[in-house]
Design a protein around this motif. Structure first.
Motif, PDB file in Angstrom:
ATOM      1  N   ALA A 260     -13.654 -28.626 -39.014  1.00 34.94           N
ATOM      2  CA  ALA A 260     -12.621 -29.531 -38.530  1.00 34.94           C
ATOM      3  C   ALA A 260     -11.586 -28.805 -37.675  1.00 34.94           C
ATOM      4  N   ALA A 261     -11.267 -27.559 -38.017  1.00 39.25           N
ATOM      5  CA  ALA A 261     -10.307 -26.786 -37.218  1.00 39.25           C
ATOM      6  C   ALA A 261     -10.821 -26.596 -35.800  1.00 39.25           C
ATOM      7  N   LEU A 262     -12.114 -26.323 -35.656  1.00 40.86           N
ATOM      8  CA  LEU A 262     -12.684 -26.127 -34.324  1.00 40.86           C
ATOM      9  C   LEU A 262     -12.735 -27.445 -33.554  1.00 40.86           C
ATOM     10  N   ILE A 263     -13.145 -28.520 -34.222  1.00 38.98           N
ATOM     11  CA  ILE A 263     -13.180 -29.826 -33.559  1.00 38.98           C
ATOM     12  C   ILE A 263     -11.783 -30.209 -33.077  1.00 38.98           C
ATOM     13  N   SER A 264     -10.785 -29.967 -33.916  1.00 36.51           N
ATOM     14  CA  SER A 264      -9.414 -30.290 -33.538  1.00 36.51           C
ATOM     15  C   SER A 264      -8.923 -29.401 -32.406  1.00 36.51           C
ATOM     16  N   ALA A 265      -9.295 -28.131 -32.420  1.00 37.94           N
ATOM     17  CA  ALA A 265      -8.904 -27.228 -31.336  1.00 37.94           C
ATOM     18  C   ALA A 265      -9.477 -27.706 -30.011  1.00 37.94           C
ATOM     19  N   GLN A 266     -10.741 -28.103 -30.015  1.00 41.47           N
ATOM     20  CA  GLN A 266     -11.350 -28.630 -28.792  1.00 41.47           C
ATOM     21  C   GLN A 266     -10.572 -29.846 -28.299  1.00 41.47           C
ATOM     22  N   ARG A 267     -10.270 -30.747 -29.225  1.00 40.38           N
ATOM     23  CA  ARG A 267      -9.591 -31.974 -28.848  1.00 40.38           C
ATOM     24  C   ARG A 267      -8.190 -31.697 -28.288  1.00 40.38           C
ATOM     25  N   ASN A 268      -7.435 -30.849 -28.955  1.00 42.40           N
ATOM     26  CA  ASN A 268      -6.075 -30.581 -28.501  1.00 42.40           C
ATOM     27  C   ASN A 268      -6.044 -29.770 -27.209  1.00 42.40           C
ATOM     28  N   LEU A 269      -7.023 -28.917 -27.025  1.00 48.31           N
ATOM     29  CA  LEU A 269      -7.116 -28.182 -25.764  1.00 48.31           C
ATOM     30  C   LEU A 269      -7.346 -29.153 -24.614  1.00 48.31           C
ATOM     31  N   ARG A 270      -8.238 -30.096 -24.821  1.00 51.32           N
ATOM     32  CA  ARG A 270      -8.493 -31.097 -23.784  1.00 51.32           C
ATOM     33  C   ARG A 270      -7.257 -31.955 -23.521  1.00 51.32           C
ATOM     34  N   ILE A 271      -6.539 -32.333 -24.586  1.00 51.70           N
ATOM     35  CA  ILE A 271      -5.355 -33.174 -24.412  1.00 51.70           C
ATOM     36  C   ILE A 271      -4.287 -32.467 -23.582  1.00 51.70           C
ATOM     37  N   LEU A 272      -4.122 -31.167 -23.770  1.00 53.21           N
ATOM     38  CA  LEU A 272      -3.169 -30.435 -22.926  1.00 53.21           C
ATOM     39  C   LEU A 272      -3.496 -30.645 -21.450  1.00 53.21           C
ATOM     40  N   GLY A 273      -4.776 -30.553 -21.116  1.00 58.27           N
ATOM     41  CA  GLY A 273      -5.182 -30.751 -19.734  1.00 58.27           C
ATOM     42  C   GLY A 273      -4.998 -32.181 -19.270  1.00 58.27           C
ATOM     43  N   ILE A 274      -5.311 -33.138 -20.145  1.00 49.70           N
ATOM     44  CA  ILE A 274      -5.163 -34.547 -19.781  1.00 49.70           C
ATOM     45  C   ILE A 274      -3.701 -34.883 -19.513  1.00 49.70           C
ATOM     46  N   PHE A 275      -2.810 -34.456 -20.404  1.00 48.50           N
ATOM     47  CA  PHE A 275      -1.399 -34.778 -20.237  1.00 48.50           C
ATOM     48  C   PHE A 275      -0.819 -34.108 -18.995  1.00 48.50           C
ATOM     49  N   ALA A 276      -1.227 -32.870 -18.727  1.00 44.84           N
ATOM     50  CA  ALA A 276      -0.752 -32.190 -17.515  1.00 44.84           C
ATOM     51  C   ALA A 276      -1.220 -32.929 -16.267  1.00 44.84           C
ATOM     52  N   ARG A 277      -2.475 -33.363 -16.270  1.00 47.32           N
ATOM     53  CA  ARG A 277      -2.991 -34.094 -15.102  1.00 47.32           C
ATOM     54  C   ARG A 277      -2.316 -35.453 -14.955  1.00 47.32           C
ATOM     55  N   LEU A 278      -2.091 -36.155 -16.071  1.00 47.67           N
ATOM     56  CA  LEU A 278      -1.409 -37.441 -16.003  1.00 47.67           C
ATOM     57  C   LEU A 278      -0.034 -37.305 -15.360  1.00 47.67           C
ATOM     58  N   SER A 279       0.664 -36.241 -15.687  1.00 44.11           N
ATOM     59  CA  SER A 279       1.989 -36.029 -15.127  1.00 44.11           C
ATOM     60  C   SER A 279       1.935 -35.632 -13.658  1.00 44.11           C
ATOM     61  N   ARG A 280       1.139 -34.634 -13.353  1.00 46.07           N
ATOM     62  CA  ARG A 280       1.240 -33.991 -12.049  1.00 46.07           C
ATOM     63  C   ARG A 280       0.444 -34.703 -10.963  1.00 46.07           C
ATOM     64  N   VAL A 281      -0.609 -35.399 -11.362  1.00 46.83           N
ATOM     65  CA  VAL A 281      -1.463 -36.056 -10.373  1.00 46.83           C
ATOM     66  C   VAL A 281      -1.288 -37.568 -10.402  1.00 46.83           C
ATOM     67  N   MET A 282      -1.119 -38.139 -11.601  1.00 42.69           N
ATOM     68  CA  MET A 282      -1.035 -39.591 -11.736  1.00 42.69           C
ATOM     69  C   MET A 282       0.399 -40.086 -11.924  1.00 42.69           C
ATOM     70  N   MET A 283       1.358 -39.182 -11.785  1.00 46.35           N
ATOM     71  CA  MET A 283       2.781 -39.515 -11.804  1.00 46.35           C
ATOM     72  C   MET A 283       3.213 -40.216 -13.091  1.00 46.35           C
ATOM     73  N   LYS A 284       2.784 -39.657 -14.240  1.00 43.98           N
ATOM     74  CA  LYS A 284       3.190 -40.165 -15.543  1.00 43.98           C
ATOM     75  C   LYS A 284       3.812 -39.016 -16.335  1.00 43.98           C
ATOM     76  N   PRO A 285       5.017 -38.565 -15.934  1.00 42.38           N
ATOM     77  CA  PRO A 285       5.598 -37.352 -16.527  1.00 42.38           C
ATOM     78  C   PRO A 285       5.991 -37.494 -17.987  1.00 42.38           C
ATOM     79  N   HIS A 286       6.095 -38.724 -18.516  1.00 44.00           N
ATOM     80  CA  HIS A 286       6.505 -38.872 -19.919  1.00 44.00           C
ATOM     81  C   HIS A 286       5.494 -38.253 -20.877  1.00 44.00           C
ATOM     82  N   TYR A 287       4.259 -38.069 -20.433  1.00 46.06           N
ATOM     83  CA  TYR A 287       3.270 -37.434 -21.308  1.00 46.06           C
ATOM     84  C   TYR A 287       3.600 -35.968 -21.571  1.00 46.06           C
ATOM     85  N   VAL A 288       4.377 -35.358 -20.696  1.00 39.62           N
ATOM     86  CA  VAL A 288       4.768 -33.964 -20.909  1.00 39.62           C
ATOM     87  C   VAL A 288       5.594 -33.826 -22.182  1.00 39.62           C
TER      88      VAL A 288
END
Length: 337
Positions: A260-288
């Protein structure tokens, strides 16, 4: 825009909801939008999902998963009307009692609601769905590329050698697990779950935002629930829910916690990228604003002794969420080079 408005009017006219009053409700991270409609004669409410196909793809997966969930005895919204070509759905209104809201009003509800959600996860696992796409080791490892492309000072289109090495290492770890065939709704958290106390057993948990459901590791939705990007879950409740899940499933708890620790690490690593992209490319900075919590979850995941090697690889590649770095992520950027 006018053409879209005309399509909406035609859809609601065909469904006999053209005179309904409408009020916007909060959506998700996609390009979909939602409105609550009230029929002027019956006073019935319904949810209009507006999902333009050029930005969201087809809504057919939502319909398919909704049918599967209903057949499994779970509470997906009924479909009142649909136009897949235009990207409109008229859905049953499951109400406003999101888990997060109910718990905010009454903290004593937190444990029973979360336990009910755990039972829903187990029920999903009892109803395999071979029609769902596989989210296995390779797919999961590759999906973390967003962190290395967007969660950085300057976005890039090209993975560095060290980023590719981290992805390969993650794939190697995930490939040691045997089970990747459990149904996962993926965005299984307190703002996508609605409390329906008048229903029975597992149907008391209303389900939203499930169009991206997959077959994957059994820990995925559990870790999505307890390591939530949007709200804190106490370590004591986390431990209780993991133990309860293992008891229901008959898992060895020590082994499961490592996986479960590894599955969660994968998920949270991906979320960091998703939130950064939402802010910087899709103009949704509140995700930061959510990134510090996701980062804390990732550090908890990587602190598991079985992930020491992966932690050593990832640490030099990821920026801690300092105020300066978070402000960088809030600033719009040029397309990655």
């Amino acid at each position: 825009m006018m053409a879209r408005a005309q399509q909406r009017i035609q859809f609601l006219t065909d469904a006999d909801w053209q005179s309904a009053s409408a009020s916007p409700i909060s959506g998700d991270a996609s390009a979909r939008s939602y409105q609550r409609l009230t029929h002027p004669e019956t006073k019935q409410t319904a949810i209009l999902m507006d999902a333009p196909t050029d930005r969201n793809g087809s809504s057919a997966p939502f319909l398919s998963v909704a049918r599967y969930l209903t057949k499994a005895g779970l509470s997906a919204p009924d479909i009142f009307a649909q136009d897949l070509e235009a990207g409109f759905l008229l859905l049953e209104d499951l109400g406003d009692a999101l888990f997060a809201s109910v718990i905010t009003k009454d903290a004593a509800q937190e444990q029973p609601l979360y336990e009910a959600a755990v039972h829903v996860i187990c029920r999903l696992h009892e109803h395999p769905n071979p029609n769902l796409p596989l989210y296995g080791p390779t797919q999961m490892a590759q999906a973390t590329d967003l962190a290395f492309l967007y969660y950085r000072t300057t976005p890039t289109r090209t993975l560095t050698h060290n980023a590719r090495r981290a992805i390969d290492q993650l794939n190697e770890h995930l490939s040691q697990f045997d089970e990747f065939n459990c149904v996962s709704l993926r965005d299984f958290h307190a703002e996508n779950l609605i409390w329906l106390p008048d229903r029975i057993a597992d149907a008391r948990v209303g389900l939203l935002d499930f169009q991206d459901a997959v077959r994957t590791h059994p820990a995925y939705d559990l870790m999505s629930l307890i390591r939530d990007a949007r709200r804190d879950v106490s370590p004591n409740l986390e431990d209780h829910l993991i133990s309860k899940f293992c008891q229901i499933k008959g898992y060895d708890e020590v082994s499961f916690r490592a996986e479960a620790a590894l599955i969660s690490a994968q998920r949270n690593l991906r979320i960091l990228g998703i939130f950064a992209r939402l802010s910087r490319v899709m103009m949704k900075p509140h995700y930061v604003n959510l990134i510090p919590r996701v980062w804390a979850h990732l550090q908890t995941d990587l602190s598991h002794p079985s992930l020491a090697k992966l932690s050593a690889t990832l640490t030099p590649l990821l920026n801690p969420p300092t105020p300066t770095f978070l402000q960088t992520l809030r600033a719009p950027c040029q397309p990655p080079q």
